[in-house]
Structure formats: C-alpha cells, structure tokens
Design an enzyme around this catalytic site. Sequence first.
Site, short mmCIF file in Angstrom:
data_model
loop_
_atom_site.label_atom_id
_atom_site.label_comp_id
_atom_site.label_asym_id
_atom_site.label_seq_id
_atom_site.Cartn_x
_atom_site.Cartn_y
_atom_site.Cartn_z
N LYS A 23 0.91 -1.23 -0.05
CA LYS A 23 0.14 -0.12 -0.08
C LYS A 23 0.76 1.18 -0.20
O LYS A 23 0.55 2.30 -0.59
CB LYS A 23 -0.90 -0.01 1.26
CG LYS A 23 -1.43 1.43 1.84
CD LYS A 23 -2.28 1.16 2.94
CE LYS A 23 -2.55 2.59 3.42
NZ LYS A 23 -1.54 3.34 3.83
N ASN A 24 2.02 1.32 1.12
CA ASN A 24 2.61 2.33 0.90
C ASN A 24 3.61 2.68 -0.10
O ASN A 24 4.26 3.63 -0.12
CB ASN A 24 3.63 2.59 2.36
CG ASN A 24 2.37 2.62 3.57
OD1 ASN A 24 1.23 2.94 3.16
ND2 ASN A 24 3.14 2.38 4.74
N ARG A 93 -4.75 9.99 3.72
CA ARG A 93 -3.32 11.05 4.00
C ARG A 93 -2.38 11.15 2.83
O ARG A 93 -2.01 11.99 2.48
CB ARG A 93 -2.82 10.42 5.03
CG ARG A 93 -2.06 11.00 6.03
CD ARG A 93 -2.23 12.18 6.58
NE ARG A 93 -1.03 13.08 6.08
CZ ARG A 93 -0.93 14.18 6.71
NH1 ARG A 93 -1.75 14.92 7.10
NH2 ARG A 93 0.32 14.88 6.23
N ASP A 117 -5.04 12.66 11.61
CA ASP A 117 -5.90 11.44 11.83
C ASP A 117 -5.47 10.58 13.26
O ASP A 117 -4.83 11.39 13.86
CB ASP A 117 -5.62 10.39 10.50
CG ASP A 117 -4.24 9.91 10.47
OD1 ASP A 117 -3.75 9.84 11.61
OD2 ASP A 117 -3.92 9.53 9.39
N ASP A 305 3.99 1.15 12.00
CA ASP A 305 2.72 0.35 11.52
C ASP A 305 2.56 -0.98 12.00
O ASP A 305 1.34 -1.50 12.01
CB ASP A 305 2.80 0.35 9.99
CG ASP A 305 2.64 1.60 9.30
OD1 ASP A 305 2.13 2.72 10.16
OD2 ASP A 305 2.81 1.78 8.24
C1 UD1 Z 1 4.22 6.94 5.78
C2 UD1 Z 1 3.29 5.76 5.83
C3 UD1 Z 1 2.70 5.24 7.06
C4 UD1 Z 1 3.95 4.92 7.96
C5 UD1 Z 1 4.89 5.96 8.30
C6 UD1 Z 1 6.15 6.03 9.03
C7 UD1 Z 1 2.36 6.08 3.62
C8 UD1 Z 1 1.07 6.37 2.94
N1 UD1 Z 1 2.15 6.05 5.02
O1 UD1 Z 1 3.55 7.98 6.54
O2 UD1 Z 1 2.10 4.17 7.21
O3 UD1 Z 1 3.46 4.86 9.40
O4 UD1 Z 1 5.41 6.57 6.94
O5 UD1 Z 1 6.93 5.02 8.60
O6 UD1 Z 1 3.43 5.69 3.19
N2 UD1 Z 1 6.62 14.74 10.33
C9 UD1 Z 1 6.55 16.26 10.55
N3 UD1 Z 1 6.61 16.88 9.47
C10 UD1 Z 1 6.52 16.68 8.02
C11 UD1 Z 1 6.55 15.32 7.96
C12 UD1 Z 1 6.52 14.32 8.79
O7 UD1 Z 1 6.81 16.38 11.50
O8 UD1 Z 1 6.59 17.71 7.10
C13 UD1 Z 1 6.51 13.79 11.05
C14 UD1 Z 1 4.97 13.06 11.32
O9 UD1 Z 1 4.25 13.93 12.17
C15 UD1 Z 1 5.64 11.91 12.03
C16 UD1 Z 1 6.86 11.60 11.47
O10 UD1 Z 1 7.23 12.87 11.16
O11 UD1 Z 1 5.70 12.12 13.42
C17 UD1 Z 1 7.01 10.46 10.59
O12 UD1 Z 1 6.20 10.79 9.31
P1 UD1 Z 1 6.26 10.39 7.95
O13 UD1 Z 1 7.40 9.50 7.86
O14 UD1 Z 1 6.24 11.68 7.13
O15 UD1 Z 1 5.16 9.48 7.68
P2 UD1 Z 1 3.94 9.74 6.51
O16 UD1 Z 1 4.84 9.53 5.02
O17 UD1 Z 1 2.95 10.57 6.63
#
Ligand code: UD1
Length: 418
Positions: A23-24, A93, A117, A305
């Site tokens: 999925k990711n 998301r 979320d 996850d």
């Molecule tokens: C992706 C995955 C999700 C997984 C996560 C971490 C998808 C669709 N989803 O989510 O299943 O749990 O990676 O492995 O691929 N953050 C910030 N600022 C930003 C971006 C992120 O503070 O601009 C923080 C987030 O709040 C979180 C952390 O960084 O605490 C990790 O987030 P991130 O790695 O970006 O996760 P996603 O890409 O949203």
Amino acid sequence: MSDRFLVTGGGRLEGEVVVGGAKNSVLKLMAAALLAEGTTTITNCPDILDVPLMADVLRGLGCDVTIDGDTARITTPPEPKYQADFPAVRQFRASVCVLGPLVARCHRAIVALPGGDAIGSRPLDMHQAGLRLLGATSTIEHGCVVAEAQELRGADIRLAFPSVGATENILMAAVLSHGQTTLDNAAREPEIVDLCTMLNQMGAQISGAGTSTLTIRGVDRLQAVTHRVIGDRIVAATWGVAAAMTRGDVTVRGASPSHMQLVLNKLNEAGAEITHGPRWFRVVQRDRPRAVNFATLPYPGFPTDLQPMAIGLAAVADGTSMITENVFEARFRFVEEMVRLGADARTDGHHAVIRGVEQLSSAPVWSSDIRAGAGLVLAGLCADGVTEVYDVYHIDRGYPRFVEDMQQLGGDVRRVSD
Ligand code: UD1
C-alpha cells in the site's frame, strides 16, 4: 454504518497466505505517473480501498485511470490540472504525495490538506521546506497547501527527520529540476527504493536509494513505464505476528523477508522458529511467546505500523514488555482498546509497559486506523469468546482479502454488514 468483524478466539493459525503489493508503495507510484505524459502501467496493485481513491484523485487532475484486477493504467495528459480538491483527497492521507509531481510538471500545485488522523498530527512542514529549497514558494491557504515555482533548481536539503512522505515529495519534484539535489537524512524504507527504481526506469537519475543520502540529477522529461509494486512487508509481518500470537504455523509468500529482518528477529526472540527464502518466510510458534521489548523507528528500525501487533504479542506473552513509540505520538490511543480486551497495559508518554496474560477476554472494540484495526483482530484471536471489532473499513484500507485470508488460515473471523 461501517461493517464489523466477529472474531472468535482460541484457534491456531495454520497454512499459507500470499500478500499483494505494498500500500505504501503503490499510492506513490500512481502519483509518480503524473511526471510523464502517456500511459504508466502499475502491476501487483493490492485490492484495497486507497487504490481506487488515488485513482479518483488522479482523474480529478485530468488523468484517465483504469484498474483491471491488479493492474492500474494511468494515462497522463500533456498538461495535467494542478488542483487536487478536498472531496477527493480528504479520505486518505497519502493523497498529499501528488504535491511534488504537480509542482514539477505544472509549476503550480494546490492540494487540499487531508487533515490529521487517529495516529497523531501529521504536519507537512518538511515537505514545504524541501520544496522551498528547490525554489518553490509554499504556503497554506484556505485549507490547501499551495506551491509554485517557475523553475525548480537543485539544492542541498537535509531533513530534520527521515520522513517518508517528505522524502517522496521532494524526490518527485527534484527529478525534473535543473541541476543536482542532495537529500540528506532521507527515509530508507523499501517503498522509497521502489519509487526510485520506477523513477530511474522513467529516465530519472537518482543514486543512493536505500541509503540516507539521495543524489538526484534533474532531467528535462520522463517517460511512462510499466512497473511491478514490491510486496507489502507490513501485511506480511502482520501474518507473522499473528502466527506467533496464536502459537501457529504460517508461511507467508509474496514479500521479501529482507524488508522485515528486524521484525523476524523479534519474533525469533519471542520463541518463534523462522525459516525463509527470497520471497517467503515461515513462522512456527510452539509455546507461549516470550516477552520482547520493541522501539519503533524509521526503517530499518521496527516499523511504527506494526506497533499495534507488537502490543498484541506483548499482551499474551510470558513476562513484561516495554514498547516505545518514536514516530507517531498518538498511536498509543489504541492501547485503551487492548485494555478493554483484558490486556494489562499502561502507557506513559512514548512508552507502554505490558504484562502478558495467559488469555485475553472478548469485548466490543473500535478500530481507529488500519493497523490498530488489524492488531485488535489478532488480539481477538487470543481472547475467550467473540470479540466485535467495529469500523473495519479502516482494515479494508490496508489489508486486501483480510477475512478470506484469515479464514484460509483457520481463523474464525466473520464480516457483518449492519
Ligand atoms: C508513511 C506511511 C505510514 C507510516 C509512516 C512512518 C504511507 C502512505 N504512510 O506515512 O504508514 O506509518 O510513513 O513509517 O506511506 N513529520 C513532520 N513534518 C513533516 C512530515 C512528517 O513533523 O513534514 C512527522 C510526522 O508527524 C511523524 C513523523 O514525521 O511524526 C514520520 O512521518 P512520515 O515518515 O512523514 O510518515 P508518512 O509519510 O505520513
């Protein structure tokens, strides 16, 4: 009202299960199709709700999308639209990953904010900071992230945290920029490597995939290709943990054990016998699992996850486990549902301490996100009586054929539509 699952505990999972594409990965590969005019074909797409939702987002941007079995064909016009509206993006998301490709292709992007979320706030500051360093302006206006750049220029970017989404958006903008970009402290997830593989096939020049430093030499244009999505390591590992929790014997095919080495090591520490080949692994758990500590971290650390599954395992293990959540602060909300199932669990900030019990006790529980939902079903398998898991549409967003696969392994899980 959403469907619910009835989970009857006490059984042992046994047999074989095949997992589909990640999925990711698939959602980002679909977004990457925006970078090239023509028809991109993506195979091994999982049969989950987010794939047609992403197809709708791309249609809203002017693409023609068909999904036929596990194959998605995305035809991108010479000039895609640059605005992804709220009704299309609000449901998931990952839709925000169209931001980078749109700035690169259209010089302008307006993407409605999907919102927070159940696993915690999910800001976009690192996505925006990266785009700004590439020469774009980026603001939040009227509930949308707006980015504009007449020309993207290569830059040296260092992420404050190896964010998966920020790495992907910056990468997909940088591939069509002028000059060279160095992205330091980049995420190293196998799904990022999959995206880099597809982008390079399209004509991008990215090196360092799978390491913390990505070097991207910008090119003028990319061409549409055919690409097969990697297997879903999170779904695969979920079945592995389920085998360990139910003292079962499960062989999982379709995903690479090298993408979940740490998880398999942890299961081994808990007492499971693990055997594996290049694209399969088998988990056999003969006795009650032993307590194991887990700390979630960006890849190659233990995946956040799978934190709900780790808590499920700890809840029935012999001994006391400490689980530390380092990625999403609110993910421990799920622990309250586990307590409803009789888990002896306490949380304090980033930590949860869980004293394993012999057997959980069935209860109605609420599935707040994809992984929490799956974790609750696994816990239900280790409870006496029938556990009702509500709001299982979350599980459907990440686990194709979940009930069918569960039944094939002998798990007593039924779907009820109200
Ligand atoms: C992706 C995955 C999700 C997984 C996560 C971490 C998808 C669709 N989803 O989510 O299943 O749990 O990676 O492995 O691929 N953050 C910030 N600022 C930003 C971006 C992120 O503070 O601009 C923080 C987030 O709040 C979180 C952390 O960084 O605490 C990790 O987030 P991130 O790695 O970006 O996760 P996603 O890409 O949203």
